[in-house]
Scaffold this motif. Sequence first.
Motif, short mmCIF file in Angstrom:
data_model
loop_
_atom_site.label_atom_id
_atom_site.label_comp_id
_atom_site.label_asym_id
_atom_site.label_seq_id
_atom_site.Cartn_x
_atom_site.Cartn_y
_atom_site.Cartn_z
N LEU A 131 0.65 -1.29 -0.04
CA LEU A 131 0.02 -0.15 -0.11
C LEU A 131 0.78 1.40 -0.19
O LEU A 131 0.33 2.31 -0.72
CB LEU A 131 -0.87 -0.14 1.30
N THR A 132 2.05 1.25 0.61
CA THR A 132 2.85 2.39 0.69
C THR A 132 3.50 2.56 -0.67
O THR A 132 3.39 3.75 -1.28
CB THR A 132 4.16 2.26 1.50
N ALA A 133 3.81 1.52 -1.62
CA ALA A 133 4.29 1.54 -2.81
C ALA A 133 3.19 2.15 -3.71
O ALA A 133 3.40 2.91 -4.71
CB ALA A 133 4.66 0.16 -3.25
N LEU A 134 1.95 1.81 -3.27
CA LEU A 134 0.95 2.04 -4.15
C LEU A 134 0.39 3.56 -4.02
O LEU A 134 0.14 4.35 -5.03
CB LEU A 134 -0.52 1.32 -3.66
N VAL A 135 0.72 4.00 -2.70
CA VAL A 135 0.47 5.52 -2.51
C VAL A 135 1.77 6.29 -3.37
O VAL A 135 1.28 7.23 -4.21
CB VAL A 135 0.58 5.92 -0.92
N ALA A 136 2.75 5.81 -3.33
CA ALA A 136 3.97 6.69 -4.07
C ALA A 136 3.54 6.35 -5.61
O ALA A 136 3.91 7.42 -6.35
CB ALA A 136 5.22 5.80 -3.75
N ASN A 137 3.13 5.26 -6.08
CA ASN A 137 3.02 5.30 -7.58
C ASN A 137 1.83 5.92 -7.89
O ASN A 137 1.93 6.44 -9.02
CB ASN A 137 2.92 3.67 -7.93
N ALA A 138 0.79 5.97 -7.13
CA ALA A 138 -0.55 6.82 -7.51
C ALA A 138 -0.17 8.19 -7.60
O ALA A 138 -0.59 9.12 -8.31
CB ALA A 138 -1.56 6.32 -6.49
N THR A 139 0.48 8.71 -6.62
CA THR A 139 1.11 10.12 -6.74
C THR A 139 1.97 10.50 -8.03
O THR A 139 1.69 11.39 -8.51
CB THR A 139 1.94 10.47 -5.42
N VAL A 140 2.79 9.34 -8.25
CA VAL A 140 3.47 9.65 -9.32
C VAL A 140 2.60 9.72 -10.91
O VAL A 140 2.61 10.63 -11.50
CB VAL A 140 4.62 8.55 -9.75
N ALA A 141 1.56 8.94 -10.88
CA ALA A 141 0.73 8.91 -11.77
C ALA A 141 -0.06 10.18 -11.91
O ALA A 141 -0.13 10.83 -13.17
CB ALA A 141 -0.13 7.65 -11.75
N LEU A 142 -0.64 10.68 -10.68
CA LEU A 142 -1.42 11.85 -10.90
C LEU A 142 -0.48 12.98 -11.06
O LEU A 142 -0.97 13.99 -11.88
CB LEU A 142 -1.79 12.08 -9.43
N LEU A 143 0.72 12.99 -10.47
CA LEU A 143 1.36 14.49 -11.04
C LEU A 143 1.93 14.32 -12.50
O LEU A 143 1.93 15.32 -13.02
CB LEU A 143 2.89 14.17 -10.13
N GLY A 163 0.78 8.55 -17.35
CA GLY A 163 0.84 8.41 -15.92
C GLY A 163 0.54 7.25 -15.51
O GLY A 163 1.20 6.39 -14.54
N LEU A 164 -0.49 6.50 -15.95
CA LEU A 164 -0.97 5.25 -15.50
C LEU A 164 0.11 4.16 -15.81
O LEU A 164 0.16 3.26 -15.07
CB LEU A 164 -2.40 5.02 -15.95
N ALA A 165 0.61 4.17 -16.91
CA ALA A 165 1.66 3.31 -17.33
C ALA A 165 2.98 3.37 -16.49
O ALA A 165 3.43 2.24 -16.14
CB ALA A 165 1.84 3.49 -18.75
N THR A 166 3.19 4.54 -16.16
CA THR A 166 4.28 4.60 -15.19
C THR A 166 4.28 4.18 -13.81
O THR A 166 5.04 3.25 -13.16
CB THR A 166 4.90 6.20 -15.19
N GLY A 167 3.01 4.45 -13.34
CA GLY A 167 2.71 4.14 -11.92
C GLY A 167 2.45 2.55 -11.98
O GLY A 167 2.86 1.80 -11.03
N GLY A 168 1.96 1.87 -12.99
CA GLY A 168 1.77 0.59 -13.24
C GLY A 168 2.86 -0.30 -13.32
O GLY A 168 2.94 -1.44 -12.86
N THR A 169 3.92 0.40 -14.00
CA THR A 169 5.22 -0.04 -13.97
C THR A 169 5.86 -0.42 -12.71
O THR A 169 6.45 -1.38 -12.35
CB THR A 169 6.12 0.52 -14.95
N GLY A 170 5.79 0.77 -12.06
CA GLY A 170 6.03 0.64 -10.54
C GLY A 170 5.65 -0.25 -9.79
O GLY A 170 6.30 -1.00 -8.83
N MET A 171 4.18 -0.33 -9.79
CA MET A 171 3.58 -1.74 -8.99
C MET A 171 4.06 -2.95 -9.28
O MET A 171 3.71 -3.93 -8.86
CB MET A 171 2.10 -1.41 -9.03
#
Length: 525
Positions: A131-143, A163-171
Amino acid sequence: MTTLAGTGPLVRFALRRDRLMIPLWISLVALTLITSPRTLKGIYSTPADRADLLATMRTNSSLRALYGPALSDSLGGLAVWRVGAWGALFAGAMSLLIVVRHTRDEEESGRQEMVSAAMVGRRAPLTAALLTALVANATVALLIAAGMTVTAGDGFAGALALGLATGGTGMVFATLAAIVAQFTESARLARGVSAGLLGAAFVLRAAGDAGTADASSPLTWASPIGWLENVRAYAGERWWVLLLFVAAVAAQGAVAYALTGRRDVGMSFLPSRPGPAAGRLGSAGALAWRLQRGAVIGWSLSFLASGAALGGVTAGATDLVGDNQATRRMIERMGGQSGLTDAFLSAMVGLLGMVAALYVVQSVLRMHGEETSGRAEPVLTGAVGRVRWASGHLVIAFAGAVLIMLLGGLGLAAGYGHGLGPILGACLVQLPAIWTLGGLAVLLYGATPRAAMAAWGVAGAVLLLGWLGPALKVPQSVMDLSPFGHLPKLPGGGMAWSPVVLLTVVAVGCVGAGVAGVRRRDTAG
């Protein structure tokens, strides 16, 4: 009590612990992408310039391997080409570090066992880490979605897809690291294996893109970083590709949850082999080498391969620039030279130096990890003094920087085809700046160990400044805040010994003060 009891407090605790690290990583990932359209607009100001670039990229396999395919000549599309794969790489690195830090690192230190003795469910720590990683990647996607909408000016759809693809790669790499953490007993090995898988994904993507101009290679599809390219942000978005990220995260998360329920806290499915009956480490230096040899070997091989890849695209840089004077000026500003080839080589040597500073900081802070985990105290209770113990780790850190820079230069010269002597000399000139950042890490660790992790922030800021500063035309007074801004620009430029000697003296002074601090203060135990 359910298996997820206590997840909320653990998430809040993780976010509080990473209140500096996560924002720095988020800034690196988001700014790398958001600032690119403005830079590219200044370089390729007309549609004709952008069309010429697109045509060049379709025929230049070496540059496609480094950056990825160019699928659109819009500013957003060119931003995806230029930094999309690198943004995904940074998001993956951020995510795997977060997950390993809050799973295997906690178990190895013994803190997880104490936490689990309270009303905390068996799968709560893993859930909190993800969930911590999800918060970080969701913030990245939104920014990225918000920022690219403004800077690229090509509509919201492409920005959202990127944004979604970058955050998705992180997850994807967050859940992959969660699996790796179940099979390793040490956090160091978990980080190494996860980083190796991330590097393999980048290499697969590069190999596939070198062979095809439209990201259609099976090798590209085999890499999560290649999925980002195939989302085709700003080039007729393929929204269905995002389902690959969802499926991978769900499948890998399920595997991680199944595995964590089948082992004891602190144990792994692949435990370490027992050591020999008679000890074979006769000195503190030998122990330091035993602890850090994996990192040294990994960094050495990575620099050799990276240098060869960067050298291979040096000739292609001339084709990329062509008659575009803005691109030429940017590369010459990065490399400090008037000749394009020498400027490009100088810029690549500088990039290797800034990344090598991360190795030195990591190696120095290994002492902090040994101390806070309690492993240093039994060593220091014997006939090993603190200075000898610290010196063993510092030799690995500072001499290791020499080794990886030489290997990076060797790879760069081999990929370029000639210029071994000047390139190796240029790599060695980077060492005083690298050592200065390492010395600052020693000083922080020795004098104020609670602030030791701030060395990561300094090294990250220097890397971010060197990566984005020339493209954003940051004033020279700001660029000079980095020790790398004072070094002579080699190969091709004149040698200036004054800054080299001065930075070396500063590095030695910081190391001396840091070791004196280690000698005087109590251990963290």
